[in-house]
Design an enzyme around this catalytic site. Structure first.
Site, PDB file in Angstrom:
ATOM      1  N   TYR A  29       0.817  -1.372  -0.274  1.00 43.30           N
ATOM      2  CA  TYR A  29       0.164   0.587   0.257  1.00 43.30           C
ATOM      3  C   TYR A  29       0.775   1.289   0.239  1.00 43.30           C
ATOM      4  O   TYR A  29       1.844   1.219   1.135  1.00 43.30           O
ATOM      5  CB  TYR A  29      -1.027   0.105   1.330  1.00 43.30           C
ATOM      6  CG  TYR A  29      -1.497   0.985   1.037  1.00 43.30           C
ATOM      7  CD1 TYR A  29      -2.925   1.516   0.483  1.00 43.30           C
ATOM      8  CD2 TYR A  29      -1.670   2.244   2.596  1.00 43.30           C
ATOM      9  CE1 TYR A  29      -3.710   2.538   0.577  1.00 43.30           C
ATOM     10  CE2 TYR A  29      -2.396   2.732   2.657  1.00 43.30           C
ATOM     11  CZ  TYR A  29      -3.509   3.801   1.491  1.00 43.30           C
ATOM     12  OH  TYR A  29      -4.461   4.541   2.051  1.00 43.30           O
TER      13      TYR A  29
ATOM     14  N   LYS B  26       3.458   8.355   9.444  1.00 44.41           N
ATOM     15  CA  LYS B  26       3.393   7.719  10.574  1.00 44.41           C
ATOM     16  C   LYS B  26       4.344   8.507  11.504  1.00 44.41           C
ATOM     17  O   LYS B  26       3.912   9.868  12.214  1.00 44.41           O
ATOM     18  CB  LYS B  26       3.273   6.429  10.214  1.00 44.41           C
ATOM     19  CG  LYS B  26       1.817   6.122   9.466  1.00 44.41           C
ATOM     20  CD  LYS B  26       1.587   5.118   9.056  1.00 44.41           C
ATOM     21  CE  LYS B  26       0.545   4.813   8.108  1.00 44.41           C
ATOM     22  NZ  LYS B  26       0.543   4.112   7.548  1.00 44.41           N
TER      23      LYS B  26
ATOM     24  N   ASP C 167      10.109   3.139   0.188  1.00 44.87           N
ATOM     25  CA  ASP C 167       8.284   3.552   0.643  1.00 44.87           C
ATOM     26  C   ASP C 167       8.071   3.280   3.225  1.00 44.87           C
ATOM     27  O   ASP C 167       7.695   2.187   2.927  1.00 44.87           O
ATOM     28  CB  ASP C 167       7.171   3.156   0.534  1.00 44.87           C
ATOM     29  CG  ASP C 167       5.672   3.633   1.198  1.00 44.87           C
ATOM     30  OD1 ASP C 167       5.492   4.290   1.891  1.00 44.87           O
ATOM     31  OD2 ASP C 167       4.469   3.554   0.494  1.00 44.87           O
TER      32      ASP C 167
HETATM   33  C1  PLP Z   1       0.367   4.156   5.544  1.00 47.59           C
HETATM   34  C2  PLP Z   1       1.053   4.348   4.395  1.00 47.59           C
HETATM   35  C3  PLP Z   1       0.962   5.635   3.405  1.00 47.59           C
HETATM   36  C4  PLP Z   1      -0.385   6.367   3.358  1.00 47.59           C
HETATM   37  O1  PLP Z   1      -0.009   7.285   4.658  1.00 47.59           O
HETATM   38  P1  PLP Z   1      -1.254   8.180   5.024  1.00 47.59           P
HETATM   39  O2  PLP Z   1      -0.577   9.706   5.727  1.00 47.59           O
HETATM   40  O3  PLP Z   1      -1.832   7.451   5.554  1.00 47.59           O
HETATM   41  O4  PLP Z   1      -1.497   8.635   3.538  1.00 47.59           O
HETATM   42  C5  PLP Z   1       1.733   5.091   2.722  1.00 47.59           C
HETATM   43  N1  PLP Z   1       2.865   3.815   2.366  1.00 47.59           N
HETATM   44  C6  PLP Z   1       2.647   3.224   3.209  1.00 47.59           C
HETATM   45  C7  PLP Z   1       3.658   2.023   3.489  1.00 47.59           C
HETATM   46  C8  PLP Z   1       1.785   3.336   4.349  1.00 47.59           C
HETATM   47  O5  PLP Z   1       1.836   2.012   5.483  1.00 47.59           O
END
Ligand code: PLP
Length: 426
Positions: free
Chosen positions: A142, A265, A237
């Site tokens: 994701y 996060k 990511d």
């Molecule tokens: C949570 C997440 C996102 C998106 O971040 P948001 O702050 O919710 O937009 C992107 N990449 C990874 C790996 C994530 O866990």
């Protein structure tokens, strides 16, 4: 009706699905969401006064536990000075320097407001730098909800992306190619078919959005090599893994240098913050120093920076923070796996550092297709049992358990005992 149920009944009338992010709904486990009133340390308390040991931690940010006094104090101080200026501030310089000092691959960094925004911008930077359009991502990874990243893997490795969501035109995802996690051949095949067209490979260095799935030995190294050999950029990511697996994230943990990295996060300490950064020659292309446009009214917001800075500095300055947390987490997740085995169940516990998840499947679970073999009905039963015993878990099979530094060994042992009791009656 409980207060949470009452609030949910009202919420669904005015908020789609009653929640402001789908992962907060309890639909897939057949329950209604708990509305949270407050949180402190390792615990959250809901609107009915029920307190839970929290294994979600706001989906990752609260690695120090909730409302750490130092983070709170710095936030309150920043609030006194003003909530937003829409102008450059000293804290942003401090934040950029801190990130570059912590993560060696980051030479320059831009602050944004979410992980979604960080990924969207990093992908644009990679396309701007390479002059190419195509992006390789992995099924089950994701990367936020931007159009180009909402691609289903179902139609095979080599096919152009098919949107995973209504409202995403096929044109937005036609340059998103999907490979199989932990399968370098599937990546090689795409590079072979689209020679000279791949701008970047984006990957969660530890996948934590299909449950927790670890990279096999050589997988990340192989991606690094394929990208270098093909003139493509490697984007890690690290929205979940950044400042979690180690201070310098998964890249520090595995010793691999991506060209670009996205954060979210933890970097905001509980405030809405994201960031992307990496090689100077790429980041210099971002406006206003270059032609790749990206902007944000509230980016680098002083209150958000204060929260993020306080948390990152605490992480940097607390001796052995990661060693201790990861050690506690290892004992906990290994305890889970042993309990499963002792109960004669064939289930699989994947874990690394303070991230882990249980799959109600035989395993091994090394990619999206294998993750999907988990018995989600069993997950629902497990979830409900744990919640009834005041253990707050993510209400979905395909999410991680996030341990925090605020959790004590005793609390983790107690949680294991509850898990063992669940195994006895299931
Ligand atoms: C949570 C997440 C996102 C998106 O971040 P948001 O702050 O919710 O937009 C992107 N990449 C990874 C790996 C994530 O866990």
């Amino acid at each position: 009706m409980s207060r949470s149920e009452t609030l949910f009944t009202e919420a669904v009338e005015r908020i789609p699905g009653g929640v402001n992010s789908p992962v907060r709904a309890f639909g897939s486990v057949g329950e209604t969401p708990r509305f949270i009133a407050s949180a402190k340390g390792a615990y959250m308390t809901d609107a009915d006064g029920q307190t839970y040991l929290d294994f979600v931690g706001s989906w990752g940010p609260m690695i120090l536990g909730h409302n750490h006094p130092k983070v709170l104090a710095d936030v309150l101080e920043a609030c006194q000075e003003g909530l937003s200026f829409g102008a450059a501030t000293e804290r942003e310089v401090e934040m950029a320097e801190l990130i570059c000092s912590i993560v060696p691959s980051i030479e320059m960094v831009r602050m944004v407001n979410s992980g979604t925004e960080a990924v969207m911008s990093a992908v644009r930077a990679a396309r701007g730098f390479t002059g190419r359009n195509k992006i390789i991502k992995f099924a089950g990874c994701y990367h936020g909800h931007s159009d180009a990243m909402l691609v289903k893997a179902g139609s095979g490795v080599m096919t152009a992306g098919i949107p995973d969501s209504a409202g995403v035109p096929a044109g937005c995802t036609q340059d998103t190619l999907t490979a199989v996690y932990n399968d370098l051949d599937s990546v090689q095949a795409i590079f072979d078919e689209f020679q000279g067209e791949i701008a970047a490979v984006i990957v969660e260095p530890v996948a934590a959005n299909m449950g927790v799935v670890l990279p096999k030995k050589g997988f990340l190294e192989g991606l690094r090599k394929l990208c270098t050999d093909n003139g493509s950029l490697l984007i890690f990511d690290e929205v979940i893994t950044g400042f979690r697996l180690s201070l310098s994230g998964a890249q520090g943990y595995f010793g691999i240098e991506p060209d670009l990295t996205t954060f979210g996060k933890i970097i905001g300490g509980g405030m809405p913050v994201g960031a992307y950064g990496g090689r100077k020659d790429v980041m210099k292309l971002i406006a206003p120093s270059g032609p790749v446009y990206q902007a944000g009214t509230l980016s680098g917001n002083p209150v958000a920076m204060a929260a993020g800075l306080a948390q990152l500095k605490l992480l940097k300055e607390t001796p052995d923070f990661y060693e201790k947390l990861n050690h506690k987490a290892d004992a906990f997740f290994e305890g889970m796996q042993e309990a499963v085995k002792a109960a004669g169940k064939p289930w699989t516990v994947n874990h690394i550092g303070s991230l882990g998840s249980i799959f109600f499947a035989e395993g091994p679970v090394t990619n999206y297709a294998e993750a999907k073999t988990s018995d989600t009905k069993k997950f629902g039963e497990y979830f409900s049992y744990m919640m009834q015993n005041s253990i707050y878990l993510a209400p979905s099979q395909f999410e991680a358990m996030f341990l925090s530094g605020a959790m004590t060994e005793e609390e983790l042992v107690k949680t294991l005992d509850i898990f063992k009791a669940y195994l006895k009656q299931c």
